[in-house]
Design an enzyme around this catalytic site. Structure first.
Site, PDB file in Angstrom:
ATOM      1  CB  SER A  58      -0.854  -0.014   1.264  1.00 33.74           C
ATOM      2  OG  SER A  58      -1.444   1.252   1.484  1.00 33.74           O
ATOM      3  CE1 TYR A  95      -3.674  -2.636   5.732  1.00 34.61           C
ATOM      4  CE2 TYR A  95      -3.243  -0.318   5.270  1.00 34.61           C
ATOM      5  CZ  TYR A  95      -3.504  -1.599   4.819  1.00 34.61           C
ATOM      6  OH  TYR A  95      -3.579  -1.847   3.477  1.00 34.61           O
ATOM      7  CE  LYS A 154      -1.391  -4.552   3.557  1.00 29.75           C
ATOM      8  NZ  LYS A 154      -1.662  -5.820   2.879  1.00 29.75           N
TER       9      LYS A 154
END
Ligand code: NAD
Ligand code: UD1
Length: 336
Positions: free
Chosen positions: A124, A148, A152
């Site tokens: 992302s 989050y 990643k």
């Protein structure tokens, strides 16, 4: 030989399964349905005119995953499975690290056991943290601003380490900007649980009458109209980028990293306008304070993918809004 799609019942995964089937690939899907519906798989099968082999499996369940690899010859994995809600990750960091990081470790170990070493990973633009400038190239510094994002970034680091230690791995890190849109059939699309966090599904639910109005988070940013600017990319373009990445991995490049974006940004108010045109009705909205943690602008330089993969996004803003509207208006309550 099949491509294993983890998270293939989800928003992006289901579109990937459909485009892979349309492209003549064989697939096998695993998903624990924690944020999706099996109906998505049935609809993909109907659209593709082919059955979709599906296993309701949690990627952290090593034995179950092992059985999938043991019964289906798999050549590569597209790894979409993961939790993705930023706010939720702040409140439940361990759940995010367990699901996203531990889940990926189990997947990599099972792949290795079965001699499968080709992986396309859903990363992302969040790994760029709060970018110092735009457009963002793949060489920008990386950082995490929430659990989050940290999950990643850690997975990216882990995959870089793995490729350094074991050069037989072929891995593509694909950094998505803001995926939106839906298959033009209107049969599959984004179906968030509860009140959407992200702009486009929120606007779509206002348009269809499920939500009263959009709060525009921030109107005093140093942007052309004061609202936040993002790089919205049609999900079909996004998944076609994955197929190009898979072709690239067949040339054995080792680890490669690509931004998947359009290379241009639209403001919140431009999105409200465009969606209103697509839905044929104005989108009720009000200006509200900034959302903590938001950057003013985030959009990609996607020229590396164009140069090295021969890929670029071709679907424009109006097409994206029309496709979201077709999905939302035909399925006002999503898959339910
Ligand atoms: P999604 O929630 O619709 O899809 C993820 C799927 O993974 C769901 O079907 C869920 O049930 C499944 N899943 C989650 N944990 C699992 C587990 N432990 N075992 C098996 N299945 C599991 O999300 P999406 O928007 O399709 O995103 C797909 C991937 O792309 C995610 O990794 C996400 O972080 C990444 N990504 C998404 C966006 C975005 O804006 N949608 C942006 C950047 C990156
Ligand atoms: C989201 C993710 C981020 C991820 C990125 C790309 C969140 C909080 N962040 O951020 O981790 O890297 O997508 O996938 O989910 N907006 C409103 N009103 C709303 C919702 C959003 O005005 O109700 C604005 C936001 O302030 C922003 C823009 O719309 O300017 C887009 O927001 P959103 O869809 O949440 O995406 P990102 O902020 O880019």
């Amino acid at each position: 030989m099949a491509i294993l799609i983890t998270g293939g019942a989800g928003y992006i995964g289901s579109h990937a399964v459909l485009e892979l089937l349309r492209g003549g690939f064989d697939v096998v899907v695993v998903d624990n349905l924690s944020n999706s519906h099996e109906a998505a798989i049935h609809r993909v099968a109907e659209l593709a005119g082919k059955p979709v082999p599906f296993h309701k499996v949690d990627i952290r369940d090593r034995d179950a995953l092992d059985r999938v690899f043991g019964t289906t010859p798999i050549e590569a994995v597209m790894h979409f499975a993961g939790l993705k809600a930023v706010g939720e990750s702040v409140g439940q960091p361990l759940r995010y690290y367990d699901n996203n990081i531990f889940g990926t470790i189990v997947l990599l170990e099972v792949m290795k056991k079965h001699g499968v070493r080709t992986l396309v990973f859903s990363s992302s633009a969040t790994v760029y943290g709060d970018p110092a400038s735009v457009p963002i190239t793949e060489d920008f510094p990386l950082s995490a601003v929430n659990p989050y994002g940290r999950s990643k970034l850690f997975i990216e680091d882990m995959l870089r380490d793995l490729c350094r230690a074991e050069p037989e791995w072929q891995i593509a890190l694909l950094r998505y900007f803001n995926p939106s849109g839906a298959d033009p059939s209107g049969r599959i699309g984004e179906d968030p649980n509860g009140i959407p966090n992200n702009l486009v599904p929120y606007i779509a639910q206002v348009a269809v009458g499920r939500l009263p109005e959009l709060a525009v988070y921030g109107s005093d940013y140093p942007t052309r109209d004061g609202t936040g600017v993002r790089d919205y990319i049609h999900v079909v373009d996004l998944v076609l980028g994955h197929i190009k990445a898979l072709e690239k991995l067949a040339t054995r490049p080792g680890l490669v990293t690509y931004n998947l974006g359009t290379g241009r940004g639209y403001s919140v108010l431009e999105m409200v306008e465009a969606f209103g045109r697509a839905a044929g009705r104005p989108i009720k909205h009000r200006l509200a304070p900034r959302r903590p943690g938001d950057a003013a602008e985030c959009w990609s330089d996607a020229s590396r993918a164009e140069r090295e993969l021969g890929w670029r996004a071709t679907r424009g803003l109006d097409e994206m809004c029309r496709d979201v509207w077709r999905w939302q208006s035909n399925n006002p309550k999503g898959y339910a």
